[in-house]
Design a protein around this motif. Structure first.
Motif, mmCIF file in Angstrom:
data_model
loop_
_atom_site.group_PDB
_atom_site.id
_atom_site.type_symbol
_atom_site.label_atom_id
_atom_site.label_comp_id
_atom_site.label_asym_id
_atom_site.label_seq_id
_atom_site.Cartn_x
_atom_site.Cartn_y
_atom_site.Cartn_z
ATOM 1 N N THR A 799 0.826 -1.209 0.000
ATOM 2 C CA THR A 799 0.000 0.000 0.000
ATOM 3 C C THR A 799 0.860 1.258 0.000
ATOM 4 N N CYS A 800 2.038 1.208 0.641
ATOM 5 C CA CYS A 800 2.925 2.372 0.600
ATOM 6 C C CYS A 800 3.422 2.600 -0.830
ATOM 7 N N LYS A 801 3.651 1.500 -1.530
ATOM 8 C CA LYS A 801 4.153 1.615 -2.898
ATOM 9 C C LYS A 801 3.051 2.026 -3.862
ATOM 10 N N VAL A 802 1.903 1.347 -3.784
ATOM 11 C CA VAL A 802 0.825 1.573 -4.752
ATOM 12 C C VAL A 802 0.023 2.818 -4.416
ATOM 13 N N ASN A 803 -0.334 2.966 -3.124
ATOM 14 C CA ASN A 803 -1.183 4.087 -2.739
ATOM 15 C C ASN A 803 -0.406 5.336 -2.355
ATOM 16 N N GLY A 804 0.915 5.228 -2.297
ATOM 17 C CA GLY A 804 1.745 6.412 -2.123
ATOM 18 C C GLY A 804 1.830 6.938 -0.719
ATOM 19 N N TRP A 805 1.631 6.103 0.310
ATOM 20 C CA TRP A 805 1.728 6.581 1.695
ATOM 21 C C TRP A 805 3.185 6.550 2.160
ATOM 22 N N LEU A 806 3.525 7.523 3.000
ATOM 23 C CA LEU A 806 4.839 7.503 3.622
ATOM 24 C C LEU A 806 4.958 6.327 4.580
ATOM 25 N N LYS A 807 6.184 5.822 4.724
ATOM 26 C CA LYS A 807 6.392 4.739 5.666
ATOM 27 C C LYS A 807 6.363 5.231 7.107
ATOM 28 N N GLU A 808 6.596 6.535 7.295
ATOM 29 C CA GLU A 808 6.516 7.095 8.641
ATOM 30 C C GLU A 808 5.053 7.389 8.967
ATOM 31 N N ALA A 809 4.520 6.716 9.979
ATOM 32 C CA ALA A 809 3.133 6.902 10.391
ATOM 33 C C ALA A 809 3.101 7.005 11.910
ATOM 34 N N SER A 810 1.916 7.152 12.470
ATOM 35 C CA SER A 810 1.811 7.257 13.924
ATOM 36 C C SER A 810 0.553 6.554 14.409
ATOM 37 N N LEU A 826 -0.874 -7.792 14.901
ATOM 38 C CA LEU A 826 -2.174 -7.476 15.485
ATOM 39 C C LEU A 826 -2.658 -8.730 16.208
ATOM 40 N N ASN A 827 -2.613 -8.693 17.520
ATOM 41 C CA ASN A 827 -2.955 -9.861 18.324
ATOM 42 C C ASN A 827 -4.459 -10.118 18.341
ATOM 43 N N PRO A 828 -4.889 -11.310 18.764
ATOM 44 C CA PRO A 828 -6.330 -11.572 18.843
ATOM 45 C C PRO A 828 -7.053 -10.523 19.690
ATOM 46 N N PHE A 829 -8.166 -10.030 19.165
ATOM 47 C CA PHE A 829 -8.984 -9.012 19.816
ATOM 48 C C PHE A 829 -8.173 -7.766 20.171
ATOM 49 N N GLU A 830 -7.289 -7.413 19.260
ATOM 50 C CA GLU A 830 -6.543 -6.165 19.375
ATOM 51 C C GLU A 830 -6.921 -5.274 18.202
ATOM 52 N N SER A 831 -6.859 -3.991 18.409
ATOM 53 C CA SER A 831 -7.143 -3.037 17.335
ATOM 54 C C SER A 831 -6.022 -2.010 17.282
ATOM 55 N N LYS A 832 -5.866 -1.419 16.121
ATOM 56 C CA LYS A 832 -4.929 -0.307 15.946
ATOM 57 C C LYS A 832 -5.594 0.765 15.111
ATOM 58 N N VAL A 833 -5.325 2.000 15.489
ATOM 59 C CA VAL A 833 -5.733 3.155 14.695
ATOM 60 C C VAL A 833 -4.447 3.859 14.280
ATOM 61 N N ILE A 834 -4.249 4.005 12.954
ATOM 62 C CA ILE A 834 -2.972 4.507 12.419
ATOM 63 C C ILE A 834 -3.226 5.711 11.525
ATOM 64 N N LEU A 835 -2.462 6.769 11.734
ATOM 65 C CA LEU A 835 -2.535 7.972 10.896
ATOM 66 C C LEU A 835 -1.435 7.903 9.837
ATOM 67 N N LEU A 836 -1.852 7.903 8.557
ATOM 68 C CA LEU A 836 -0.905 7.864 7.430
ATOM 69 C C LEU A 836 -0.922 9.205 6.716
ATOM 70 N N LYS A 837 0.219 9.513 6.042
ATOM 71 C CA LYS A 837 0.328 10.791 5.336
ATOM 72 C C LYS A 837 0.913 10.582 3.955
ATOM 73 N N LYS A 838 0.608 11.528 3.080
ATOM 74 C CA LYS A 838 1.210 11.559 1.745
ATOM 75 C C LYS A 838 2.571 12.269 1.825
ATOM 76 N N PRO A 839 3.435 12.053 0.828
ATOM 77 C CA PRO A 839 4.798 12.641 0.883
ATOM 78 C C PRO A 839 4.809 14.144 1.023
ATOM 79 N N TYR A 840 3.872 14.859 0.366
ATOM 80 C CA TYR A 840 3.945 16.315 0.411
ATOM 81 C C TYR A 840 3.576 16.859 1.792
ATOM 82 N N LEU A 841 3.079 15.996 2.688
ATOM 83 C CA LEU A 841 2.773 16.434 4.047
ATOM 84 C C LEU A 841 3.884 16.065 5.031
ATOM 85 N N LYS A 842 4.983 15.546 4.478
ATOM 86 C CA LYS A 842 6.048 15.081 5.347
ATOM 87 C C LYS A 842 6.563 16.179 6.243
#
Length: 842
Positions: A799-810, A826-842
């Motif tokens: 997705t970083c390659k195709v959709n163009g997201w930076l590898k640096e996320a939070s 991602l462990n059983p019954f675990e969730s993650k919320v991740i903020l991704l950015k495009k390169p021009y927002l680096k």
């Protein structure tokens, strides 16, 4: 009215003085081994028992919760008086409470009830007209003898008196003697009720007897004629019953902390959070089947750093003695007894303390002890509890305690944030505790409280904290107004159930006319007396079924249909049934609008919400004509519930189905709600009851993160969140959920959902790996939850390659930086919320 004493006698004394006639007199003290031939036993459940306790010389009844079980005999004509002693040992039934009854026929009777739930009630019907005299809830205590006297002082009045044995009785009511028949009546002693289409003589069960446990009550000293002539024998009988009463062994007394005790994995460990006030619900019980426990006290021993600050019972601080660091002895009202067979504030199953039978409102039978702690030190400690009777202690229950760090301050609050139902529970504690809890809740992100009714002092504390008070609909959720507002014949819905007394034509409701207009005016008057910030429809219902000419004309205008056979064409399988369903849903939305408009006349800034079934949830669109897509147009926001409180954490399959259903319900509702917010209404634990176990913080965390990802812009909690359902673990989770809502707010309100903007190969197409993506201004907020029983690796390289997201996320809300160049677990019954950015927002 609360009658307190070691031995209180409730006698029902009904006197009909008719001069010139000889009076028949008799006394039954149940000192003989068998029941007198004058009595007839009527029982509606084969397991019910009626027998003489030869040791105590009383008549003992054992009855299923909602069944009739009584003795009866004909009274002489005329008679001077009837007197009876009655003791409700542990029967928690409300309508089927033990009672003394004079019965002429189905339209004429007097019933004096001793209910541990309702208190003392006098119900009477004369010539088919029913009346009720209600005393204070909690006025009847378990295993206490009471005396009531109803006396005809003149030929015009029946006077009702109450009092302790040996004292002057107090008159509490006066009835007109002339409204009752002069013919012979039947004396009925015990349980039963009258139903509109039921049997005579109070020989009616509840339609379905679900509670088959046998509850107990006693009757003694029935005197017909002037009871003063029998005073000596009655006194001897009373002495015998007290002298020979059974004694409760202390080993039969137990305690438990609720809701911890509902699950094996939590029953031995209690979690707190540093410097956070936390109530614990202490249940206590008597496993002995025969004897009550009296002169009760609770012993608490805990690590001093846990810092107990208050002990509350029945809404009042308990008296206590502190004998050393962390050692407390709490004492109850001297009149309180713990009745036999009383399991964890009345559990259905004798499996140990913890499961409770009825909502523990103030004055409802026997309340638990609410222990308030405010820990001062992180780490491990201990807590021990036990209950004593007459100075003899029952088994000590021991707990490990863990004090977690204090939660950080919330990042920020969005406009919806978190809502707590049940503000009324804040009334049942001193105001300084209310203030502390409100302050804690605010710091976790709670923005508002909902209650159908609460005190001015509580509302004041809510407003001082800068929070909102939402007044909830105070009439039954299957009605559009309280049942006291009766429609005229011209206003009544044509298909209304006769028992549904408030079924007004939905067009009359929507127009705010006639009887409904009167309700709206009274509704406005009540709101003027309340410092409210919003109004909540507690389950917005479909309108009453009606095929009157008003509804026909409105339907034609709505649908444009002209040529039809009315009403057949709009009923089930009719040509225009779908249009009719849509029209009925619109009528329900207009009901919401007319009430909301009236609320905003009082407070123009009033928010308007409804606790409402999700879009076509379990076919409610067709079964009840509840359509959130129509109703929400007239609301500020819709609260959509799907409670997933587990029956047991072991029943993972059941729980998983409920969780997935909740996610689907919110997603379907968000899709049809336009730009209006949908709030997810959850329950961490139900109010103390025998229904459901405690939710798992970890499983609920994944569920709520997934639901926010589906578009829920706020969270609401109904249940025991103020009554001990939130421990140190949930304190941290609630604060986390608020922070996620705050971060997600702009994405959910102004962004767009584009799940294909982040491609995760092993997640796509798996129903138990739930993913949602919201995009806004070159950023993406990814929600991903794992509801499988194995850990999953998330590979972002594609997705970083195709959709163009930076590898640096939070990570959200932690703000921790992560590198998407490596896989995430991602462990059983675990969730993650991740903020991704495009390169021009680096």
């Amino acid at each position: 009215m609360k009658l307190v004493g070691k031995t209180l006698l409730v006698s029902v004394f009904l006197s009909f003085m008719i001069s010139g006639f000889a009076q028949e007199k008799w006394l039954d003290t149940f000192s003989a081994p068998g029941l007198s031939a004058k009595w007839k036993i009527d029982s509606g459940f084969k397991e019910n028992k009626t027998s003489i306790d030869t040791k105590r010389e009383v008549l003992l009844f054992q009855s299923a919760g909602h069944s009739y079980n009584h003795i009866e005999c004909k009274l002489p004509v005329p008679f001077q008086s009837v007197q009876c002693d009655i003791n409700n040992i542990n029967d928690t039934a409300a309508t089927w409470s033990p009672a003394v009854i004079l019965y002429w026929d189905k339209n004429n009777y007097i019933q004096v009830m001793t209910s541990l739930y309702y208190g003392l009630q006098i119900k009477y019907m004369a010539d088919g007209k029913s009346e009720k005299i209600v005393f204070d809830k909690g006025s009847v205590l378990a295993d206490m003898w009471y005396r009531v006297r109803i006396s005809e002082e003149t030929d015009k009045n029946l006077n009702i008196f109450l009092g302790e044995r040996g004292t002057d009785l107090k008159k509490v009511a006066e009835l007109n003697r002339g409204i009752f028949p002069q013919e012979q009546c039947t004396l009925i002693l015990g349980k039963g009720t009258m139903l509109p289409d039921g049997k005579p003589d109070f020989d009616n069960n509840y339609a379905f007897i679900r509670d088959t446990k046998l509850y107990k009550f006693m009757i003694d000293n029935i005197a017909v004629g002037d009871s003063t002539e029998f005073a000596g024998k009655i006194n001897e009988s009373v002495i015998a019953s007290e002298k020979n009463k059974p004694v409760c062994p202390p080993e039969k007394l137990q305690t438990a902390i609720w809701p911890n005790v509902t699950l094996p994995e939590t029953e031995k460990t209690i979690y707190f959070a540093l410097n956070c006030i936390q109530p614990l619900v202490l249940l206590y019980q008597n496993f002995d089947d025969d004897a009550s426990a009296d002169k009760l006290s609770i012993e608490i021993n805990c690590g001093p750093s846990l810092n107990p600050i208050a002990f509350i019972n029945n809404g009042k601080p308990m008296k206590y003695v502190k004998s050393g660091p962390g050692k407390y002895k709490l004492t109850f009202d001297s009149a309180l007894k713990l009745p036999p067979g009383f399991y964890g504030v009345e559990s259905r199953e004798k499996k140990g303390p913890g499961w409770v039978y009825s909502p523990l409102a103030k004055g409802s039978m026997i309340s638990p002890v609410y222990m308030f702690f405010k820990p001062q030190k992180e780490g491990s400690a201990f807590l021990e509890t036990s209950i004593s009777s007459n100075g003899h202690s029952g088994p000590v229950r021991k707990y490990e305690t863990v004090v977690l760090p204090a939660p950080e301050a919330v990042h920020r609050q969005n406009d919806l944030g978190i809502t707590f139902w049940g503000a009324v529970y804040l009334d049942n504690m001193p105001q300084e505790l209310t203030r502390e809890l409100v302050s804690l809740h605010k710091n976790l992100g709670v923005r508002r409280y909902v209650a159908h009714k609460t005190s001015e002092a509580t509302v004041s504390e809510i407003h001082k904290a800068g929070m909102e008070y939402i007044i909830g609909q105070w009439w039954p959720y299957t009605r559009q107004c309280p049942e006291t507002y009766l429609p005229s014949e011209g206003e009544r819905a044509t298909e209304a159930d006769p028992a549904a007394r408030t079924s007004i034509c939905p067009e009359v409701i929507a127009a705010g006319e006639g009887s409904y207009g009167k309700f709206l005016q009274d509704f406005a008057s009540r709101l003027k007396e309340t410092a409210f910030d919003g109004f909540m429809f507690d389950y917005e219902t479909g309108p009453p079924p009606c095929f009157c000419e008003r509804c026909k004309s409105a339907f034609i205008k709505f649908s444009g249909v002209q040529n039809m056979k009315w009403p057949e064409d709009v009923k089930y399988a009719g040509r225009y049934h779908d249009q009719w369903i849509s029209f009925r849903s619109e009528q329900g939305a207009r009901y919401v609008k007319i009430v909301g408009d009236k609320a905003r006349e009082i407070n123009p800034k009033c928010t308007l919400q409804a606790w409402i079934a999700g879009y076509n949830y379990q076919n409610t669109l067709y079964s009840h004509q509840i359509d959130v897509s129509k109703v929400i147009k007239n609301l500020t926001a819709a609260e959509v519930p799907e409670y997933t409180v587990p029956n047991s954490q072991k029943d993972k399959d059941y729980l998983l189905k409920r969780i997935m259903k909740s996610i689907d319900t919110i997603e379907a509702s968000v899709k049809v709600s336009g730009d209006k917010p949908v709030i997810y209404c959850a329950s961490i634990a139900y109010p103390p009851s025998d229904t459901g176990a405690w939710s798992s913080p970890e499983m609920m965390d994944s569920q709520i993160c997934a639901i926010i990802g589906k578009g829920a812009r706020g969270l609401s909690f109904w249940g025991a969140q103020i009554l001990g359902g939130i421990d140190g673990r949930f304190i941290h989770k609630i604060k986390k959920w608020n922070d996620i809502l705050s971060e997600a707010g702009p994405f959910l309100e102004k962004g767009s959902r584009k799940d294909d903007a982040v491609y995760l190969e092993n997640v796509e197409g798996c129903p138990y790996l739930v993913k949602s993506v919201w995009c806004l201004d070159g950023k993406a907020l990814l929600f991903v939850s794992n509801f499988t029983d194995k850990a999953e690796k998330l590979d972002f390289s594609n997705t970083c390659k195709v959709n163009g997201w930076l590898k640096e996320a939070s990570l959200v809300p932690e703000g921790k930086s992560i590198n998407l160049g490596s896989t995430l677990t991602l462990n059983p019954f675990e969730s993650k919320v991740i903020l991704l950015k495009k390169p021009y927002l680096k």
